[in-house]
Structure formats: structure tokens, C-alpha cells
Design a protein around this motif. Structure first.
Motif, mmCIF file in Angstrom:
data_model
loop_
_atom_site.group_PDB
_atom_site.id
_atom_site.type_symbol
_atom_site.label_atom_id
_atom_site.label_comp_id
_atom_site.label_asym_id
_atom_site.label_seq_id
_atom_site.Cartn_x
_atom_site.Cartn_y
_atom_site.Cartn_z
ATOM 1 N N GLY A 88 0.768 -1.235 0.000
ATOM 2 C CA GLY A 88 0.000 0.000 0.000
ATOM 3 C C GLY A 88 0.800 1.287 0.000
ATOM 4 N N ASP A 89 2.113 1.202 0.136
ATOM 5 C CA ASP A 89 2.950 2.400 0.164
ATOM 6 C C ASP A 89 3.867 2.445 -1.047
ATOM 7 N N CYS A 90 4.050 3.629 -1.599
ATOM 8 C CA CYS A 90 4.977 3.804 -2.705
ATOM 9 C C CYS A 90 6.396 3.842 -2.136
ATOM 10 N N ILE A 91 7.226 2.883 -2.561
ATOM 11 C CA ILE A 91 8.591 2.818 -2.044
ATOM 12 C C ILE A 91 9.614 3.253 -3.093
ATOM 13 N N LEU A 92 9.164 3.443 -4.328
ATOM 14 C CA LEU A 92 10.042 3.935 -5.385
ATOM 15 C C LEU A 92 9.195 4.609 -6.437
ATOM 16 N N ASP A 93 9.607 5.797 -6.847
ATOM 17 C CA ASP A 93 9.018 6.367 -8.048
ATOM 18 C C ASP A 93 10.156 6.964 -8.864
ATOM 19 N N ALA A 94 10.067 6.744 -10.159
ATOM 20 C CA ALA A 94 11.098 7.223 -11.078
ATOM 21 C C ALA A 94 10.414 7.677 -12.357
ATOM 22 N N SER A 95 11.082 8.574 -13.053
ATOM 23 C CA SER A 95 10.499 9.055 -14.307
ATOM 24 C C SER A 95 11.578 9.202 -15.372
ATOM 25 N N HIS A 96 11.105 9.300 -16.582
ATOM 26 C CA HIS A 96 11.938 9.530 -17.755
ATOM 27 C C HIS A 96 13.114 8.541 -17.814
ATOM 28 N N GLY A 97 14.337 9.034 -17.959
ATOM 29 C CA GLY A 97 15.506 8.182 -18.090
ATOM 30 C C GLY A 97 15.886 7.430 -16.832
ATOM 31 N N ASP A 98 15.276 7.777 -15.700
ATOM 32 C CA ASP A 98 15.576 7.081 -14.445
ATOM 33 C C ASP A 98 14.780 5.788 -14.287
ATOM 34 N N ILE A 99 13.866 5.499 -15.216
ATOM 35 C CA ILE A 99 13.079 4.270 -15.149
ATOM 36 C C ILE A 99 13.983 3.097 -15.524
ATOM 37 N N SER A 100 14.115 2.144 -14.601
ATOM 38 C CA SER A 100 15.033 1.027 -14.803
ATOM 39 C C SER A 100 14.462 -0.254 -14.191
ATOM 40 N N ALA A 101 14.371 -1.287 -15.009
ATOM 41 C CA ALA A 101 13.921 -2.585 -14.501
ATOM 42 C C ALA A 101 14.905 -3.127 -13.477
#
Length: 110
Positions: A88-101
Motif C-alpha cells: 500500500g505504500d509507494c517505495i520507489l518512483d522514477a520518471s523519464h531516463g531514471d526508469i530502470s527494470a
């Protein structure tokens, strides 16, 4: 692995109530950066544990849901954006070029 499309605002509460890990990918179908981030993530997503729930939001078609995601998980709206939700809690958010599997897999594996 396969995306589950988010098309109903009630799904946000369902995701928040889930135990374990969920991932939300917010995608703009009109943005080449978003398309590239999605393609790059999908090329590497075999590193994501298979029991992770993968959700996909077309934020052009479902803007109110995108706003609800930002409010529910207390993140700033961006596109493209990936959120990792644990219990239920967001522990990671990333956007654009920081998105990494690889980063997502590392967070989930710890």
C-alpha cells in the motif's frame, strides 16, 4: 509477464490494499520519451520477480486516474513514471531516463 491495464479509478484502492509488490507504469501515448522508456523497461523486465503485479496506465485516456494515483501514493505526477508499491505504500518512483527494470528488481529483492 504481462501488463494489467488500469481503466477504472477503483483499481487504485485495490492496488493500495494488495499485499506484496505492485508496479504502476504511467505512459503517455503521445510522447516519444515515454515510448522509449516503456520499450527499454519491457526489454529488461525479466529481472522483475514474477509475483509482482504489473499495472499499465494510458494517462492520455485516463487522466483522472493518473491524478488519483499521484494523490493516493503521494507522488508528483510525471510522465513517463514508474511507481513500486509495497503493501500500500509507494517505495520507489522514477520518471523519464531514471526508469530502470534493474533498479525496480533491486528494490523488490531487498
Amino acid at each position: 509477464m504481462q501488463w494489467k491495464n488500469i481503466t477504472d479509478i477503483n483499481q487504485i484502492n485495490d492496488i493500495k490494499d494488495q499485499k506484496g509488490y505492485s508496479l504502476i507504469f504511467k505512459h503517455s501515448t503521445r510522447c516519444s520519451v515515454s515510448m522509449m522508456a516503456k520499450r527499454r523497461f519491457e526489454m529488461d523486465w525479466e529481472v522483475i520477480p514474477e509475483d509482482t503485479n504489473l499495472y499499465f496506465l494510458d494517462l492520455i485516456s485516463f487522466r483522472p486516474i493518473s491524478a488519483q494515483i499521484a494523490e493516493t501514493f503521494q507522488v508528483h505526477h510525471e510522465s513517463p513514471q514508474i511507481l513500486v508499491i509495497k503493501d500500500g505504500d509507494c517505495i520507489l518512483d522514477a520518471s523519464h531516463g531514471d526508469i530502470s527494470a534493474d533498479e525496480v528488481a533491486s528494490v523488490i529483492s531487498n
